[in-house]
Design an enzyme around this catalytic site. Structure first.
Site, mmCIF file in Angstrom:
data_model
loop_
_atom_site.group_PDB
_atom_site.id
_atom_site.type_symbol
_atom_site.label_atom_id
_atom_site.label_comp_id
_atom_site.label_asym_id
_atom_site.label_seq_id
_atom_site.Cartn_x
_atom_site.Cartn_y
_atom_site.Cartn_z
ATOM 1 C CD GLU A 64 -1.538 -2.506 1.403
ATOM 2 O OE1 GLU A 64 -0.423 -2.637 1.961
ATOM 3 O OE2 GLU A 64 -2.250 -3.477 1.087
ATOM 4 N NE ARG A 70 -18.162 -7.486 2.700
ATOM 5 C CZ ARG A 70 -18.871 -8.370 3.405
ATOM 6 N NH1 ARG A 70 -19.375 -8.021 4.570
ATOM 7 N NH2 ARG A 70 -19.076 -9.584 2.952
#
Ligand SMILES: Cc1ncc(C[n+]2csc(CCOP(=O)(O)OP(=O)(O)O)c2C)c(N)n1
Ligand SMILES: [Mg+2]
Lengths: 313, 274
Positions: free
Chosen positions: A56, A165
């Site tokens: 990341e 989500r």
């Protein structure tokens, strides 16, 4: 209600539409393209999609370099990793040089569900909001997500977009138009003002219905732009004299803090914060977690009642 | 290519001037990093006066080569090279680290023409350089990306994330220099936390590796030309250098990593660099 769609799904569609329009748009992911919904873009525009792998820090740095060379990078991973794992990279390689990177992080908040606390970003707004020049956007539903992602693409500068989500109710029409920096009253009311963002907007609307049954007229405001937040608009909206903030985020550092900061300085007003109360989450179904962490319409209505009770006579 | 003797003399003269600037700037600021600035002087001289395609009058020229100083604390060396190359007047150099000066303690791309990336937090610049190189590839551009890393900086995990990605994406338009001065703040890199062997590591990550004397302009330029000719692989040139190079009392002394010379010490250093 017009059905339920996850904001991450709307994001996946939005970048495809924008990808057709904007040749400079590129998308980066860190091995989560199925979950973040960048996989559709990757299939259609393989040459403009970069999987950086489970790395990341490098994800953010690479995006910075692409932006420095004129591209419009959309970067996706889970919100925990985008904001926590790579915080220094977002700060020093993106925000400080004001690079045109769009961090569109999914799986924010408690409704990540079963993956548990390690994956539930409850402090991402706080982290991103503290960075100078970084725009922070939290869309409430699918139509707003499309608009927000579009606005992010055409805004010149770094943007953080917080996506979820779970499926969330569609509350806006297809012709809805998002304006960066604007907060929007979805329901008028004179007794109390409820500021909400993300999935808490639809929950606040339900709370307003139940409050009405008790004789309390609640104004519901969608604060999709958390930064920059206009003190004038907040003060104006808070003219009811009692305020509730709701967010799927810690009560520390998010929308509640942002509104409290403004009101404390400009227009002291009784304020109740609905949010996760400075604890980590845990595994479980999203809806049960919303109950457990007191993020339901009932909790919002109770907070509104408390705020009204604290009003100056 | 062997450098033409006349050109070599001109470049050596630039390197000498840059070293003088570094001492004057850090002395005036009474803060800054002389050791890692001085070790990188020949690398920067070769880049700014021989290797890179640049136009100081048009610092944002689309076709320019890009340079990322990943070891951002060597900002004085970069500022001096940019000033000597004509990006801004050399008299600005003495404002280093002062309130309101564009010459921040670490490079700020928003403030100084010719700076391509803001750096200072170690380990990040290589990723940014990779992003630029990816953009260049997408545009089928002819410009290249150059970057300079510290050897201690290679302890950062992000360097190896970027190394992996550069090879995966076949960034043959990226050329990296490693300032292999073998020192970091707390002492020799091998005693602090040994990141060696560098050539084997970079090769294992899929890079083409060369090793040169980092104070030989001829070797730096020749290795760069070889790197430019390579295809499908990113390139790293490991430059053996001396931290504090050119000032006898600073050479190979970890203590001069981030310490400013006093007026007296500056006079002595400048005498050695005269
Ligand atoms: C992320 C990060 N950690 C720590 C520092 C503080 N720091 C500045 S320079 C330095 C040592 C760098 O050593 P090296 O890369 O070998 O540089 P050089 O010897 O060329 O000066 C450190 C630890 C920093 N700038 N960034
Ligand atoms: Mg070193």
């Amino acid at each position: 209600m017009k059905g339920k769609i996850a904001t991450r799904d709307a994001y996946g569609e939005a970048i495809i539409e924008l990808g057709r329009e904007l040749k400079e748009l590129v998308v980066l992911d860190a091995d989560l393209s199925q979950s973040t919904k960048t996989a559709g873009f990757a299939r259609l525009f393989p040459e403009r999609f970069f999987n950086i792998g489970i790395a990341e820090a490098n994800l953010m740095g690479t995006a910075a370099g692409l932006a420095a060379a004129g591209k419009i990078p959309f970067v996706s991973t889970f919100a925990v990793f985008a904001t926590g794992r790579a915080y220094d990279q977002v700060r020093n390689s993106i925000a400080y040089p004001e690079l045109n990177v769009k961090i569109c992080a999914t799986h924010a908040g408690i409704t990540v569900g079963e993956d548990g606390a390690s994956h539930q970003a409850l402090e991402d707004i706080a982290l991103m909001r503290a960075l100078p020049g970084l725009t922070v956007l939290v869309p409430a539903d699918a139509p707003e997500t499309k608009q927000v992602v579009r606005a992010a693409a055409f805004h010149n500068g770094p943007v953080y977009v917080r996506l979820g989500r779970s499926e969330v109710p569609v509350i806006n029409n297809g012709d809805y138009e998002f304006k960066l920096g604007e907060i929007r009253t979805l329901r008028p009311g004179t007794d109390v003002t409820i500021f909400a963002c993300g999935l808490m907007v639809s929950i606040a609307l339900v709370a307003a219905d139940s409050l009405q049954a008790q004789g309390i007229e609640a104004q519901v405001v969608n604060a999709a732009t958390i930064k920059p937040l206009d003190p004038e608009q907040i003060s104006l909206a808070a003219a009811t004299g009692a305020v509730v903030t709701c967010e799927e985020h810690s009560v520390i550092g998010g929308l509640g803090s942002a509104v409290a900061e403004i009101l404390a300085e400009c227009q002291p007003t009784p304020l109740e914060r609905v949010g996760v109360k400075d604890v980590f989450g845990q595994s479980g179904p999203a809806s049960k977690l919303l109950d457990l962490y007191q993020l339901t319409a009932r909790d919002v209505a109770a907070a509104a009642t408390r705020a009204v009770a604290r009003k100056q006579p | 290519m062997v450098l033409d003797p006349e050109l070599k003399k001109q470049l050596e003269e630039k390197a000498r001037l840059i070293r003088q600037h570094i001492i004057r700037m850090i002395n005036a600021a009474q803060s800054g990093h002389p050791g890692g600035s001085l070790s990188a002087v020949e690398i920067l001289t070769a880049l700014y006066f021989q290797i890179m395609r640049l136009d100081p009058a048009k610092p944002r020229w689309a076709e320019r080569d890009r340079f990322v100083l990943s070891k951002g604390h060597a900002a004085p060396a970069l500022y001096a090279a940019l000033a000597e190359r004509g990006f801004f007047p050399a008299d600005k150099l003495l404002t280093l680290r002062q309130l309101g000066s564009p010459l921040q303690g670490h490079p700020d791309m928003k403030k100084v023409p010719g700076i391509e990336m803001s750096t200072g937090s170690l380990g990040q610049g290589l990723s940014c350089a990779c992003g630029m190189a990816l953009a260049g590839k997408l545009d089928e551009a002819s410009w290249r990306v150059y970057a300079l890393l510290g050897d201690g900086e290679c302890q950062e995990g992000q360097i190896w994330e970027a190394a992996m990605a550069a090879a995966h994406y076949e960034l043959d338009n990226l050329i990296v220099y490693l300032d292999y001065n073998r020192l970091q703040i707390d002492g020799p890199i091998s005693t602090v936390l040994n990141p060696e062997p560098f050539p084997d590591k970079w090769r294992a990550f899929g890079w083409q590796v060369q090793t040169v004397d980092g104070h030989s302009l001829t070797e730096i330029v020749a290795a760069t030309e070889k790197a430019q000719a390579s295809t499908a692989k990113p390139n790293i040139i490991i430059c053996h250098t001396v931290k504090g190079k050119g000032v006898s009392f600073m050479e190979n002394e970890a203590g001069w990593h981030g310490k400013a010379p006093s007026d007296e010490q500056a006079v002595q250093a400048l005498a050695e660099l005269a």
